[in-house]
Motif scaffolding. Structure first.
Motif, short mmCIF file in Angstrom:
data_model
loop_
_atom_site.label_atom_id
_atom_site.label_comp_id
_atom_site.label_asym_id
_atom_site.label_seq_id
_atom_site.Cartn_x
_atom_site.Cartn_y
_atom_site.Cartn_z
N GLY A 107 0.81 -1.21 0.00
CA GLY A 107 0.00 0.00 0.00
C GLY A 107 0.85 1.26 0.00
N LYS A 108 1.93 1.24 0.78
CA LYS A 108 2.83 2.41 0.85
C LYS A 108 3.51 2.67 -0.49
CE LYS A 108 3.75 1.83 5.78
NZ LYS A 108 4.74 1.36 6.79
N LYS A 109 3.90 1.60 -1.20
CA LYS A 109 4.50 1.77 -2.53
C LYS A 109 3.53 2.47 -3.47
CE LYS A 109 7.27 -2.49 -2.41
NZ LYS A 109 7.35 -3.85 -3.00
N LEU A 110 2.29 2.00 -3.46
CA LEU A 110 1.29 2.59 -4.37
C LEU A 110 0.96 4.02 -3.96
CD1 LEU A 110 -0.72 -0.66 -4.77
CD2 LEU A 110 0.02 0.76 -6.69
N PHE A 111 0.91 4.28 -2.67
CA PHE A 111 0.68 5.65 -2.18
C PHE A 111 1.78 6.57 -2.71
CE2 PHE A 111 1.64 8.94 0.98
CZ PHE A 111 0.41 9.58 1.07
N SER A 112 3.04 6.15 -2.59
CA SER A 112 4.17 6.97 -3.02
C SER A 112 4.16 7.19 -4.53
CB SER A 112 5.49 6.31 -2.60
OG SER A 112 5.58 6.21 -1.20
N THR A 146 -6.51 -0.74 -4.62
CA THR A 146 -5.59 -0.84 -3.49
C THR A 146 -6.34 -0.89 -2.17
OG1 THR A 146 -3.96 0.44 -4.75
CG2 THR A 146 -3.58 0.21 -2.39
N VAL A 147 -7.32 0.00 -2.00
CA VAL A 147 -8.10 0.03 -0.77
C VAL A 147 -8.87 -1.27 -0.60
CG1 VAL A 147 -10.06 1.14 0.38
CG2 VAL A 147 -8.28 2.54 -0.67
N GLU A 148 -9.50 -1.76 -1.66
CA GLU A 148 -10.27 -3.01 -1.58
C GLU A 148 -9.38 -4.18 -1.20
OE1 GLU A 148 -13.80 -2.00 -4.87
OE2 GLU A 148 -12.10 -3.28 -5.42
N THR A 149 -8.19 -4.24 -1.80
CA THR A 149 -7.28 -5.36 -1.54
C THR A 149 -6.76 -5.33 -0.11
OG1 THR A 149 -6.60 -5.44 -3.86
CG2 THR A 149 -5.13 -6.46 -2.27
N ILE A 150 -6.35 -4.15 0.37
CA ILE A 150 -5.87 -4.06 1.75
C ILE A 150 -7.00 -4.41 2.71
CG2 ILE A 150 -4.97 -2.53 3.55
CD1 ILE A 150 -3.56 -0.95 1.31
N HIS A 291 -6.70 8.01 0.95
CA HIS A 291 -7.52 6.90 1.42
C HIS A 291 -6.71 5.61 1.52
CE1 HIS A 291 -11.08 9.43 -0.05
NE2 HIS A 291 -11.16 9.36 1.27
N ILE A 292 -5.66 5.49 0.71
CA ILE A 292 -4.77 4.33 0.85
C ILE A 292 -4.07 4.40 2.20
CG2 ILE A 292 -2.69 3.20 -0.03
CD1 ILE A 292 -3.48 4.16 -2.83
#
Length: 321
Positions: A107-112, A146-150, A291-292
């Motif tokens: 999630g942090k990778k995608l946020f960045s 990403t949100v759904e998967t987390i 939101h991530i």
């Protein structure tokens, strides 16, 4: 309650938070995945003699049974050497069934990447954690995926393996991870796996049934602690979770959607074919990259509350016995 098991679970949780999945070690899930693929190839030789559903049941029995038996045997041998060696190996085995750090890191990778406006790289990255096609995605779709998967994996990657570790130690935790891997590899509703993967999907649903509902409660509590909308989280869970095709995954997704005032679900594309997923939550806020980050905070919050409650319950029972 077993004091050794308590410290084993706590150690496993901390190992995962600190180290995650070391790349230099062969992960047990990789070995389980190879065993599933090889056993599937072997069993499909008998489709002319037996139904695919029966062969799928046999696959589940073999993979789950061997996972339990192998872990039990390893720990038995370690225990003959020294009790502490068995406890340490057991803690490491439990840690391999948990993925709090790995899930948060993705999630942090995608946020960045999204903060840096690197959408193409973000689409490539999200493809590693979802089964849907990602080439068509815009920024909001990457955020939603990403949100759904987390949210969904708060159950699969954290609460369920911890739940079964507490109930039955490393061997039962590995049973859960084997069942979850079976579902991820064979639990599809397509022509190849509709019958062969039926038992894998249903067994995973059964094992996740109680942990998913525990997770729903914990997401509401975490939302309250993080000053998100706990009341909305609870109401959206009760209103929308049943709309999800999974009897379990809708609970964390709906609860997170309510807490963040967002709407999840919509059209997903699988192998070029669009499929409509029911909406969960109200479209009160447009999906944003923050939101991530908030979903990762909920992941950590749920994990911490679960371990905290386990600690309180364990020591309460320990000192009253």
């Amino acid at each position: 309650m077993d004091q050794y098991l308590y410290w084993q679970v706590i150690a496993a949780f901390l190992i995962d938070l600190w180290i995650g999945d070391p790349k230099q070690l062969t992960h047990p899930v990789v070995l389980i995945g190879k065993a599933i693929r090889n056993m599937e190839t072997f069993l499909r030789r008998f489709t002319f003699h037996f139904s695919e559903r029966l062969l799928g049941i046999i696959l589940v029995i073999i993979i789950v049974g061997s996972s339990y038996g192998l872990v039990w045997l390893i720990l038995f041998v370690m225990n003959q050497v020294h009790l502490w060696l068995s406890l340490l190996v057991g803690a490491w085995l439990i840690s391999t069934t948990i993925a709090t750090k790995g899930l948060a890191d993705e999630g942090k990778k995608l946020f960045s990447l999204l903060k840096a406006k690197e959408l193409e790289e973000a689409k490539k990255q999200v493809g590693y954690i979802v089964s849907r096609d990602t080439d068509h995605m815009d920024e909001s779709e990457v955020i939603r995926a990403t949100v759904e998967t987390i949210a969904e994996n708060i159950v699969d990657a954290v609460i369920s393996p911890l739940f079964y570790a507490i109930l039955g130690g490393p061997a039962l935790a590995m049973v859960y991870r084997a069942a979850n891997t079976l579902d991820s590899m064979c639990g599809y509703k397509n022509e190849r796996y509709r019958d062969f993967g039926f038992a894998s999907a249903r067994f995973d649903d059964l094992l996740n049934y109680i942990p998913a509902r525990i997770t729903g409660v914990l997401i509401v509590l975490a939302a309250w602690l993080l000053q998100l909308d706990a009341k909305k989280s609870l109401s959206i869970w009760f209103r929308d979770a049943h709309l999800h095709p999974s009897p379990n995954s809708g609970i964390p997704e709906a609860s997170v959607a309510g807490a963040l005032h967002i709407r999840l679900g919509g059209v997903n594309i699988y192998f070029g074919q669009p499929k409509k997923r029911a909406y969960m939550g109200d479209d009160l806020k447009p999906l944003q990259v923050e939101h991530i980050q908030q979903t990762i905070q909920l992941l950590y919050g749920v994990s911490g509350i679960f371990i905290g409650l386990y600690t309180v319950i364990f020591w309460s029972l320990y000192f009253t016995n």
